[in-house]
Design a protein around this motif. Structure first.
Motif, short mmCIF file in Angstrom:
data_model
loop_
_atom_site.label_atom_id
_atom_site.label_comp_id
_atom_site.label_asym_id
_atom_site.label_seq_id
_atom_site.Cartn_x
_atom_site.Cartn_y
_atom_site.Cartn_z
N ILE A 135 22.36 90.30 -87.31
CA ILE A 135 23.79 90.57 -87.19
C ILE A 135 24.07 91.93 -87.83
CG2 ILE A 135 26.11 89.87 -87.89
CD1 ILE A 135 25.14 86.98 -87.80
N ARG A 136 24.79 92.79 -87.10
CA ARG A 136 25.17 94.11 -87.63
C ARG A 136 26.69 94.24 -87.58
NH1 ARG A 136 21.11 97.67 -83.99
NH2 ARG A 136 19.19 96.70 -84.74
N ARG A 137 27.25 94.69 -88.68
CA ARG A 137 28.69 94.96 -88.76
C ARG A 137 28.93 96.44 -88.49
NH1 ARG A 137 27.98 90.45 -91.62
NH2 ARG A 137 29.73 89.04 -91.96
N LEU A 138 29.65 96.72 -87.42
CA LEU A 138 29.91 98.10 -87.00
C LEU A 138 31.41 98.33 -86.86
CD1 LEU A 138 27.18 98.31 -84.20
CD2 LEU A 138 27.03 99.21 -86.53
N PRO A 139 31.81 99.60 -86.75
CA PRO A 139 33.23 99.88 -86.54
C PRO A 139 33.72 99.33 -85.20
CG PRO A 139 31.98 101.91 -86.98
CD PRO A 139 31.00 100.81 -86.82
N HIS A 140 34.99 99.03 -85.13
CA HIS A 140 35.60 98.70 -83.83
C HIS A 140 35.62 99.99 -83.02
CE1 HIS A 140 38.56 97.80 -80.77
NE2 HIS A 140 38.37 96.52 -81.04
N PRO A 141 35.24 99.96 -81.75
CA PRO A 141 35.16 101.17 -80.94
C PRO A 141 36.49 101.72 -80.45
CG PRO A 141 34.33 99.29 -79.71
CD PRO A 141 34.65 98.80 -81.08
N GLY A 142 37.60 101.10 -80.81
CA GLY A 142 38.91 101.64 -80.46
C GLY A 142 39.30 102.77 -81.39
N ARG A 143 40.27 103.55 -80.99
CA ARG A 143 40.70 104.72 -81.76
C ARG A 143 41.04 104.36 -83.21
NH1 ARG A 143 45.27 106.86 -83.29
NH2 ARG A 143 46.57 105.46 -82.10
N LEU A 144 41.87 103.34 -83.40
CA LEU A 144 42.26 102.96 -84.76
C LEU A 144 41.08 102.42 -85.56
CD1 LEU A 144 45.76 101.32 -84.20
CD2 LEU A 144 45.24 103.54 -85.23
N GLY A 145 40.20 101.69 -84.91
CA GLY A 145 39.03 101.19 -85.60
C GLY A 145 38.14 102.30 -86.12
N LEU A 146 37.98 103.35 -85.32
CA LEU A 146 37.16 104.48 -85.73
C LEU A 146 37.82 105.28 -86.84
CD1 LEU A 146 35.95 105.67 -82.22
CD2 LEU A 146 34.63 104.37 -83.91
N VAL A 147 39.11 105.55 -86.68
CA VAL A 147 39.85 106.34 -87.67
C VAL A 147 39.88 105.65 -89.02
CG1 VAL A 147 42.17 107.16 -88.26
CG2 VAL A 147 41.25 107.57 -85.98
N ASN A 148 39.99 104.33 -89.03
CA ASN A 148 40.16 103.58 -90.27
C ASN A 148 38.88 102.96 -90.81
OD1 ASN A 148 43.01 103.95 -90.56
ND2 ASN A 148 43.24 102.59 -88.81
N TYR A 149 37.75 103.22 -90.21
CA TYR A 149 36.50 102.60 -90.64
C TYR A 149 36.14 103.05 -92.06
CZ TYR A 149 31.63 101.18 -90.79
OH TYR A 149 30.44 100.61 -91.16
N ARG A 150 35.81 102.06 -92.89
CA ARG A 150 35.48 102.32 -94.29
C ARG A 150 34.10 101.77 -94.63
NH1 ARG A 150 40.39 102.69 -97.60
NH2 ARG A 150 42.15 102.54 -96.20
N GLU A 151 33.45 102.46 -95.51
CA GLU A 151 32.24 101.95 -96.14
C GLU A 151 32.41 102.16 -97.63
OE1 GLU A 151 28.51 103.42 -94.69
OE2 GLU A 151 28.86 102.59 -92.69
#
Length: 172
Positions: A135-151
């Motif tokens: 299982i891999r946790r990745l950003p949501h590929p939508g605009r907001l998901g990419l802009v708000n992706y945090r690590e």
């Protein structure tokens, strides 16, 4: 008298025929949207897949292509698989969606599941998949998901999130 949303019959979009298997990986997004609304294109086509013209689907298609994965090898899913899920997404609905997805994953023989965005990450606790499935946790590929992706609490930015999403599709 109106019917409560949870009592209404659930309509699940079909998986697009070009995602026909044998599957190498599956991906879980949020939901297909509303059956007669705006948002993703699943309500227009009645199916989920990467060729429906939706920007989120387009980026998933690009990730597949960048990693040399045929469309047929990709199993698309949603944390809440049916249309018109309530915005609050109670745990009960995520559990029901996870049971549906678990069945699909196991029947398809998928060894890699991508969780695309927070709703999918949350649903993972209910999937109860065998240890052999990565299982891999990745950003949501939508605009907001990419802009708000945090690590680690830091926003990475859309460009870096996009790179991580595409690299995360790689079969190892």
């Amino acid at each position: 008298m109106t019917t409560a949303l949870s009592d209404a019959p659930r309509v699940i979009p079909r998986i697009a025929p070009y995602h026909s298997g044998p599957y190498r990986l599956g991906a879980i997004l949020q939901d297909p949207g509303t059956i007669h609304g705006s948002g993703c294109n699943a309500q227009k086509t009645g199916e989920i897949g990467v060729l429906n013209g939706d920007p989120t689907a387009n980026l998933c298609r690009q990730a597949l292509e960048a990693n040399g994965i045929p469309l047929s090898a990709y199993l698309p899913m949603n944390a809440i698989p049916w249309y018109d899920a309530p915005a609050s997404r109670p745990a009960r609905l995520l559990k029901q969606g996870a049971a549906h997805n678990r069945r699909l994953i196991l029947e398809a023989g998928v060894d890699l599941v991508l969780l695309l965005g927070r709703q999918a990450w949350t649903s993972a606790r209910y999937l109860d998949l065998p240890d052999r499935i990565e299982i891999r946790r990745l950003p949501h590929p939508g605009r907001l998901g990419l802009v708000n992706y945090r690590e680690n609490g830091t926003i990475l930015g859309a460009s870096e999130a996009r790179k991580r999403l595409i690299a995360g599709f790689a079969l190892r």
